[in-house]
Structures are given as structure tokens and as C-alpha cells.
Motif scaffolding. Structure first.
Motif, PDB file in Angstrom:
ATOM      1  N   ILE A 149      50.670  69.653  52.543  1.00 33.99           N
ATOM      2  CA  ILE A 149      51.012  70.897  53.225  1.00 33.99           C
ATOM      3  C   ILE A 149      51.774  71.777  52.240  1.00 33.99           C
ATOM      4  N   ALA A 150      51.363  73.033  52.159  1.00 30.26           N
ATOM      5  CA  ALA A 150      51.905  73.900  51.109  1.00 30.26           C
ATOM      6  C   ALA A 150      53.365  74.281  51.349  1.00 30.26           C
ATOM      7  N   SER A 151      53.704  74.633  52.574  1.00 27.94           N
ATOM      8  CA  SER A 151      55.051  75.179  52.795  1.00 27.94           C
ATOM      9  C   SER A 151      55.973  74.106  53.383  1.00 27.94           C
ATOM     10  N   THR A 152      57.208  74.496  53.606  1.00 23.06           N
ATOM     11  CA  THR A 152      58.206  73.560  54.138  1.00 23.06           C
ATOM     12  C   THR A 152      57.732  73.018  55.488  1.00 23.06           C
ATOM     13  N   HIS A 153      57.839  71.707  55.656  1.00 20.66           N
ATOM     14  CA  HIS A 153      57.246  71.090  56.842  1.00 20.66           C
ATOM     15  C   HIS A 153      57.937  69.777  57.199  1.00 20.66           C
ATOM     16  N   ARG A 154      57.490  69.255  58.358  1.00 15.59           N
ATOM     17  CA  ARG A 154      58.000  67.980  58.859  1.00 15.59           C
ATOM     18  C   ARG A 154      57.096  66.873  58.330  1.00 15.59           C
ATOM     19  N   VAL A 155      57.668  65.756  57.888  1.00 13.71           N
ATOM     20  CA  VAL A 155      56.885  64.678  57.260  1.00 13.71           C
ATOM     21  C   VAL A 155      57.174  63.338  57.921  1.00 13.71           C
ATOM     22  N   MET A 156      56.139  62.513  58.031  1.00 14.89           N
ATOM     23  CA  MET A 156      56.340  61.104  58.393  1.00 14.89           C
ATOM     24  C   MET A 156      56.512  60.350  57.083  1.00 14.89           C
ATOM     25  N   LEU A 157      57.575  59.605  56.960  1.00 10.79           N
ATOM     26  CA  LEU A 157      57.839  58.909  55.695  1.00 10.79           C
ATOM     27  C   LEU A 157      57.056  57.607  55.605  1.00 10.79           C
ATOM     28  N   HIS A 158      56.601  57.286  54.401  1.00  9.61           N
ATOM     29  CA  HIS A 158      55.921  56.017  54.171  1.00  9.61           C
ATOM     30  C   HIS A 158      56.948  54.880  54.207  1.00  9.61           C
ATOM     31  N   GLU A 159      56.448  53.702  54.542  1.00  8.44           N
ATOM     32  CA  GLU A 159      57.355  52.545  54.604  1.00  8.44           C
ATOM     33  C   GLU A 159      58.021  52.288  53.256  1.00  8.44           C
ATOM     34  N   THR A 160      57.258  52.475  52.163  1.00 14.74           N
ATOM     35  CA  THR A 160      57.837  52.237  50.828  1.00 14.74           C
ATOM     36  C   THR A 160      58.995  53.214  50.584  1.00 14.74           C
ATOM     37  N   THR A 161      58.827  54.439  51.027  1.00 12.86           N
ATOM     38  CA  THR A 161      59.871  55.449  50.837  1.00 12.86           C
ATOM     39  C   THR A 161      61.091  55.108  51.676  1.00 12.86           C
ATOM     40  N   ARG A 162      60.859  54.624  52.884  1.00 12.75           N
ATOM     41  CA  ARG A 162      61.996  54.233  53.731  1.00 12.75           C
ATOM     42  C   ARG A 162      62.743  53.059  53.100  1.00 12.75           C
ATOM     43  N   ARG A 163      61.970  52.122  52.538  1.00 12.86           N
ATOM     44  CA  ARG A 163      62.626  50.990  51.852  1.00 12.86           C
ATOM     45  C   ARG A 163      63.433  51.486  50.652  1.00 12.86           C
ATOM     46  N   ASP A 164      62.852  52.415  49.886  1.00  9.78           N
ATOM     47  CA  ASP A 164      63.536  52.936  48.696  1.00  9.78           C
ATOM     48  C   ASP A 164      64.821  53.680  49.045  1.00  9.78           C
ATOM     49  N   ASN A 165      64.905  54.173  50.273  1.00 10.70           N
ATOM     50  CA  ASN A 165      66.079  54.945  50.667  1.00 10.70           C
ATOM     51  C   ASN A 165      67.074  54.131  51.509  1.00 10.70           C
ATOM     52  N   ALA A 166      66.838  52.803  51.581  1.00 12.55           N
ATOM     53  CA  ALA A 166      67.644  51.984  52.499  1.00 12.55           C
ATOM     54  C   ALA A 166      69.110  51.859  52.079  1.00 12.55           C
ATOM     55  N   ALA A 167      69.377  52.000  50.784  1.00 17.69           N
ATOM     56  CA  ALA A 167      70.750  51.756  50.300  1.00 17.69           C
ATOM     57  C   ALA A 167      71.790  52.574  51.066  1.00 17.69           C
ATOM     58  N   PHE A 169      71.650  53.473  54.007  1.00 20.82           N
ATOM     59  CA  PHE A 169      71.612  53.127  55.427  1.00 20.82           C
ATOM     60  C   PHE A 169      71.954  51.637  55.580  1.00 20.82           C
ATOM     61  N   GLY A 170      72.988  51.218  54.872  1.00 16.48           N
ATOM     62  CA  GLY A 170      73.457  49.845  54.972  1.00 16.48           C
ATOM     63  C   GLY A 170      72.453  48.844  54.433  1.00 16.48           C
ATOM     64  N   GLY A 171      71.521  49.295  53.607  1.00 15.31           N
ATOM     65  CA  GLY A 171      70.539  48.385  53.017  1.00 15.31           C
ATOM     66  C   GLY A 171      69.431  47.995  53.993  1.00 15.31           C
ATOM     67  N   ASP A 172      69.430  48.604  55.174  1.00 18.52           N
ATOM     68  CA  ASP A 172      68.481  48.212  56.213  1.00 18.52           C
ATOM     69  C   ASP A 172      67.394  49.289  56.382  1.00 18.52           C
ATOM     70  N   PRO A 173      66.158  49.014  55.892  1.00 22.56           N
ATOM     71  CA  PRO A 173      65.101  50.033  55.965  1.00 22.56           C
ATOM     72  C   PRO A 173      64.798  50.490  57.383  1.00 22.56           C
ATOM     73  N   THR A 174      65.060  49.622  58.373  1.00 22.70           N
ATOM     74  CA  THR A 174      64.733  50.018  59.749  1.00 22.70           C
ATOM     75  C   THR A 174      65.684  51.116  60.249  1.00 22.70           C
ATOM     76  N   ARG A 175      66.811  51.275  59.567  1.00 21.47           N
ATOM     77  CA  ARG A 175      67.757  52.340  59.971  1.00 21.47           C
ATOM     78  C   ARG A 175      67.447  53.666  59.297  1.00 21.47           C
ATOM     79  N   VAL A 176      66.521  53.660  58.328  1.00 17.61           N
ATOM     80  CA  VAL A 176      66.156  54.918  57.656  1.00 17.61           C
ATOM     81  C   VAL A 176      65.272  55.725  58.609  1.00 17.61           C
ATOM     82  N   PRO A 177      65.593  57.001  58.829  1.00 18.84           N
ATOM     83  CA  PRO A 177      64.755  57.799  59.743  1.00 18.84           C
ATOM     84  C   PRO A 177      63.270  57.720  59.368  1.00 18.84           C
ATOM     85  N   HIS A 178      62.416  57.848  60.377  1.00 16.79           N
ATOM     86  CA  HIS A 178      60.968  57.839  60.139  1.00 16.79           C
ATOM     87  C   HIS A 178      60.473  59.181  59.639  1.00 16.79           C
ATOM     88  N   GLU A 179      61.271  60.216  59.894  1.00 13.26           N
ATOM     89  CA  GLU A 179      60.790  61.561  59.571  1.00 13.26           C
ATOM     90  C   GLU A 179      61.796  62.318  58.711  1.00 13.26           C
TER      91      GLU A 179
END
Ligand code: GLP
Length: 257
Positions: A149-167, A169-179
Motif C-alpha cells: 500500500i503506497a500511503s500511510t495505512h493499517r497493517v497486520m504484522l507477521h508472526e516473525t515481526t511480532r517475535r522480533d519486537n517481543a523484547a 513486551f516482556g519477551g512475550d510475542p503474544t503480547r505484541v500487538p497484531h496490528e
């Protein structure tokens, strides 16, 4: 693409911070596009030091960050706003009214994206966009997909991205927002100059594909090949799969080759 390879992440961060400081000296009211993640941490530390010794003045600068999670507020430890407050905004002389951020708590997220895109245009566009790169080749939160999508938009995050951002969020990927909300690839490519930073062997494969590969929505960073003022600052590990000679115009510098 202009590529610079550095021996150490400190050299890379110094070069990135110097680019920002030089821009601010030349154009005090520059519009900066900023990124989060582990990669730019040392660059922000360098910028804090530059500010402290009077080598960088942010007083007339404007900033826009690339992205933000949906559903957490700016004080949440995982929010990109909190990261930026701690790593830069609270430490330098930026005018609060010129700091722009996507609000992942907005009641109408679609309208929030439209507001942000307009705000960038109203400020005359981004002069220098700092970027990291996800291990899957995402830029901002533009994830590999059938379409981008070209312009600013809402995204569903990939599981790998949620895992990469877990730090954050207490190291818990399930606490990383989905969007999340993110500038689009078009928003990013409209920046007058782009500075992409990549460090570590985890990034080597996507850096190689971004530099040599076909343009594909499966690797959003590959679209940077179409931009006329992209600079890649890489450490040796991230550059490990690049072949000599590097693309025309590249330099081997810093204390790098
Ligand atoms: C997040 C951010 C990106 C960032 C990427 C890489 O997903 N939205 O802007 O580039 O992570 O992060 P890191 O630098 O920690 O590898």
C-alpha cells in the motif's frame, strides 16, 4: 544505491548521526523521518552526544516517525513513541509541536492515517528518512505481501515481526500487538533522501536481495532501488553477501573497505 561498509557498528552510527547533524547545519528546519528498532539505537546515542557538544541543533527541525503499534498508548514501554522520547526527543532541543507520530489509540485509525499523510505533505515532505530493515525485508511496517500500500495505512504484522519486537513486551510475542500503523512504501519513497542502516548477519540475506534482487512486494526494501538518493550504511556482517564491485557510486569508507 550508494553503499558504505563499516568495520564496527560504532563507526556506522557515527556516520549516520553525522549525516543528520550535517543536514541540520545546512537546513535547520529540515524534516526528518525517523525509525525505531535496535539498529538506530547507537545513532540516537551519537545524536544526543552531538547535541550535548553543540554539533546538532534540533530547535527548528520537524520529525515524523515511520510507524506505531495499534492499541497501546504513548507511555507503554513497547510503544515507538516511548522509545523515541527516551532515546532522542527528551534529550535534545526538539520543539514538541514539531514532533509527529501516528496515534495507535485513535478511534478512527483510517482517518489517523489520512491525517498523518497530509501532515507530511503540509510540512513539505521528508528531507531525510532513516530506515532499518526487518529480517524479512520489511521497511517501516510494510510487510512482504502480494501488494504494497503506497500511503500511510493499517497493517497486520507477521508472526516473525511480532517475535522480533517481543523484547519491549516482556519477551512475550503474544503480547505484541497484531496490528500497527505505518507510512506506506510510497510515503517512504517520496522522501528526498533515504538512509538505510543494517547491522548483523541476520540482515545479510535481505540486504543482498534489496540491492541485487528483482523489485518485488515480497521484499519491500527492493523498491529502494528505484529511489535516486538512497544510501545504505552496513556493517561487515550485513554486507557479507554483497559482491565486488559494489554498485556504481558506492564507496568503501568509514574505517570500512
Ligand atoms: C521494526 C520496525 C522497523 C525496523 C525493524 C528492524 O519492525 N518497525 O522500522 O527497521 O523492526 O528492527 P531492528 O533494528 O531491531 O532489527
Amino acid at each position: 544505491m550508494h553503499i558504505r561498509i563499516f568495520d564496527t557498528s560504532d563507526d556506522l552510527a557515527r556516520a549516520a548521526a553525522q549525516r543528520v547533524a550535517e543536514l541540520l547545519q545546512r537546513t535547520p528546519n529540515a524534516v526528518l523521518g525517523l525509525a525505531t528498532g535496535r539498529t538506530p539505537l547507537e545513532t540516537y546515542a551519537e545524536l544526543r552526544r552531538s547535541y550535548a557538544r553543540g554539533a546538532a541543533d534540533f530547535s527548528h527541525a520537524t520529525t515524523f516517525n515511520l510507524d506505531e503499534f495499534v492499541g497501546i498508548d504513548r507511555t507503554h514501554p513497547g510503544s515507538f513513541r516511548r522509545y523515541m522520547d527516551m532515546k532522542l526527543f527528551d534529550e535534545v532541543n526538539l520543539d514538541l509541536s514539531r514532533i509527529h507520530f501516528l496515534d495507535g489509540m485513535a478511534s478512527d485509525l483510517g482517518a489517523e492515517c489520512v491525517r498523518y499523510e497530509r501532515a507530511i505533505e503540509d510540512r513539505g515532505g521528508i528531507d531525510l528518512q532513516l530506515l532499518g530493515i526487518g529480517a524479512n525485508g520489511h521497511i517501516g511496517f510494510n510487510e512482504p505481501a502480494d501488494e504494497l500500500i503506497a500511503s500511510t495505512h493499517r497493517v497486520m504484522l507477521h508472526e516473525t515481526t511480532r517475535r522480533d519486537n517481543a523484547a519491549q513486551f516482556g519477551g512475550d510475542p503474544t503480547r505484541v500487538p497484531h496490528e500497527a500503523l505505518s507510512m506506506g512504501m510510497g510515503t517512504i519513497l517520496k522522501a528526498r533522501a533515504v538512509l538505510l542502516l543494517a547491522m548483523g548477519s541476520r540482515k545479510a540475506h535481505c540486504v543482498e536481495r534489496a540491492v541485487y534482487g528483482p523489485l518485488t512486494t515480497r521484499l519491500p526494501a527492493s523498491f529502494l532501488q528505484t529511489h535516486r538518493a538512497v544510501e545504505l550504511l552496513l556493517d561487515r556482517q550485513a554486507a557479507a553477501l554483497l559482491r565486488e564491485p559494489l554498485p556504481t557510486g558506492s564507496v568503501s569508507s568509514g574505517s570500512g573497505r
